[in-house]
Design a protein around this motif. Structure first.
Motif, PDB file in Angstrom:
ATOM      1  N   ARG A 209       0.867  -1.054  -0.036  1.00  0.00           N
ATOM      2  CA  ARG A 209      -0.215   0.224   0.228  1.00  0.00           C
ATOM      3  C   ARG A 209       1.102   1.050   0.398  1.00  0.00           C
ATOM      4  O   ARG A 209       0.379   2.600  -0.497  1.00  0.00           O
ATOM      5  CB  ARG A 209      -0.909   0.175   0.813  1.00  0.00           C
TER       6      ARG A 209
ATOM      7  N   THR B 186      -6.335  -7.078  -3.542  1.00  0.00           N
ATOM      8  CA  THR B 186      -6.355  -6.937  -5.534  1.00  0.00           C
ATOM      9  C   THR B 186      -5.869  -6.328  -6.483  1.00  0.00           C
ATOM     10  O   THR B 186      -5.254  -6.392  -7.745  1.00  0.00           O
ATOM     11  CB  THR B 186      -8.115  -7.164  -6.116  1.00  0.00           C
ATOM     12  N   ARG B 187      -6.444  -4.457  -5.962  1.00  0.00           N
ATOM     13  CA  ARG B 187      -6.123  -3.753  -6.652  1.00  0.00           C
ATOM     14  C   ARG B 187      -3.606  -3.904  -7.082  1.00  0.00           C
ATOM     15  O   ARG B 187      -3.987  -3.715  -8.027  1.00  0.00           O
ATOM     16  CB  ARG B 187      -5.411  -2.009  -5.626  1.00  0.00           C
TER      17      ARG B 187
ATOM     18  N   THR C  28      -2.160  -4.112 -11.011  1.00  0.00           N
ATOM     19  CA  THR C  28      -1.047  -3.343 -11.040  1.00  0.00           C
ATOM     20  C   THR C  28      -0.030  -3.862 -11.572  1.00  0.00           C
ATOM     21  O   THR C  28       0.367  -3.017 -12.518  1.00  0.00           O
ATOM     22  CB  THR C  28      -0.723  -2.330 -10.173  1.00  0.00           C
TER      23      THR C  28
ATOM     24  N   ARG D 188     -10.827  -6.292 -16.512  1.00  0.00           N
ATOM     25  CA  ARG D 188     -10.228  -7.197 -14.883  1.00  0.00           C
ATOM     26  C   ARG D 188     -10.522  -8.660 -14.269  1.00  0.00           C
ATOM     27  O   ARG D 188      -9.027  -9.032 -14.135  1.00  0.00           O
ATOM     28  CB  ARG D 188     -10.783  -6.051 -13.609  1.00  0.00           C
TER      29      ARG D 188
ATOM     30  N   VAL E 183     -12.671  -2.884  -9.182  1.00  0.00           N
ATOM     31  CA  VAL E 183     -11.346  -1.999  -8.713  1.00  0.00           C
ATOM     32  C   VAL E 183     -11.552  -1.119 -10.431  1.00  0.00           C
ATOM     33  O   VAL E 183     -10.557  -1.720 -11.060  1.00  0.00           O
ATOM     34  CB  VAL E 183     -10.598  -2.316  -7.918  1.00  0.00           C
TER      35      VAL E 183
ATOM     36  N   THR F 133     -10.013   1.692 -10.581  1.00  0.00           N
ATOM     37  CA  THR F 133      -8.995   2.988 -10.481  1.00  0.00           C
ATOM     38  C   THR F 133      -7.240   2.482 -10.232  1.00  0.00           C
ATOM     39  O   THR F 133      -6.785   3.244 -10.653  1.00  0.00           O
ATOM     40  CB  THR F 133      -9.027   4.517  -9.164  1.00  0.00           C
ATOM     41  N   ALA F 134      -7.413   1.188 -10.445  1.00  0.00           N
ATOM     42  CA  ALA F 134      -6.149   0.858 -10.601  1.00  0.00           C
ATOM     43  C   ALA F 134      -5.206   1.275 -11.956  1.00  0.00           C
ATOM     44  O   ALA F 134      -5.857   0.673 -13.351  1.00  0.00           O
ATOM     45  CB  ALA F 134      -6.439  -0.945 -10.356  1.00  0.00           C
TER      46      ALA F 134
END
Length: 300
Positions: free
Chosen positions: A117, A189-190, A194, A208, A261, A263-264
């Motif tokens: 994070r 998940t994010r 990425t 996704r 998700v 906004t990844a």
């Protein structure tokens, strides 16, 4: 109550979440920007190898932290094996220290999650390895809390009994662990998304979902087969059950929640994916497990 909660959270929950994303995705498929459907076999193999490494390293850490505290107790002589530990002698604290392994793996999982994070792991392989270490640390520990609340012979169950937790306290701990599982899985998940090399790979709900299946779900399922040689010989149930349990519980939520998700940001690269290093590391650890740890190392 724990059984109903477990079925609801671990089975019904991810199923409903996945369906919630599948239906709108099917309706809007015609409006989606076309994305490449090619499979990145190198990424799948790399992820499977890194999952195998992470699982076995976390399991080793768990056993180490079950053995070392006992080795400090007078009259207790623990032995470390490749897939278990044992001890001779008795001390009142041995039952309490049956919970230190799960505590250690959970703390490692939380630490790796916090690193992710904060943006740790500039290269895709390192980031993916951190994801798998965090995953294995968390999902090797949390199910033990649930099982321990039901089975006093479980490692965490022994620690709970030593602490004289009431039935209500055990139930509360189990429910808290069950609730934490989907939350922590969705937090992972994010970072997985990425790892996409191009934004188009994760630009829509369907994309996704496909990418998570490629980078996480399929490699983790393949990783189960790769993990088994590290755990034999032992009873078949003991060899197979733990890898399956750890894998399925969290991956179901990660796969089901991938569509949410939005906004990844893609920040992966296929140019620096190297299979040789993780494969060599996996072979080395397997040799250590089978030829060094399998006979047993005594801590006297």
């Amino acid at each position: 109550m724990i059984g109903i909660a477990a079925v609801s959270i671990l089975l019904v929950g991810p199923l409903l979440l996945g369906l919630a994303g599948l239906i709108p995705s099917l309706r809007s498929r015609e409006r989606e920007i076309p994305t490449s459907s090619a499979w990145n076999s190198k990424l799948i193999l790399l992820s499977a190898l890194l999952y195998t490494l992470a699982f076995n390293l976390i399991f080793f850490v768990q056993e180490i932290f079950l053995v070392l505290p006992k080795a400090l107790l007078p009259g207790v002589r623990p032995t470390l094996f490749h897939n278990n530990h044992a001890w001779e002698g008795e001390h009142p604290l041995t039952h309490l220290f049956q919970g230190t392994g799960a505590l250690a793996t959970f703390l490692i999982g939380v630490a790796c999650l916090l690193l992710l994070r904060r943006g740790a792991g500039r290269s895709a392989p390192i980031r993916l390895f951190l994801v798998w270490v965090a995953y294995c640390g968390l999902f090797m520990a949390l199910p033990q809390v649930v099982i321990g609340a039901l089975n006093p012979g479980n490692d965490v169950g022994m620690a709970m009994d030593y602490l004289q937790l009431s039935a209500a306290a055990k139930t509360a701990a189990a429910l808290l662990a069950l609730v934490a599982m989907p939350v922590l899985a969705l937090l992972l998940t994010r970072p997985l998304l990425t790892l996409a090399a191009h934004q188009g790979e994760i630009s829509s709900a369907g994309a996704r979902t496909r990418f998570i299946f490629q980078v996480a779900t399929l490699p983790a399922l393949l990783g189960i087969a790769l993990i088994l040689p590290f755990r034999i010989p032992r009873e078949l149930l003991e060899v197979v059950l733990l890898p399956v349990l750890v894998t399925v519980i969290g991956i179901a939520w990660i796969q089901a929640g991938a569509w949410r998700v939005r906004t990844a940001q893609a920040n992966g690269s296929t140019s620096n994916l190297r299979i040789v290093v993780p494969m060599g590391a996996a072979v080395l650890i397997l040799l250590v497990f089978q030829f060094v740890l399998r006979p047993g190392i005594g801590f006297f």
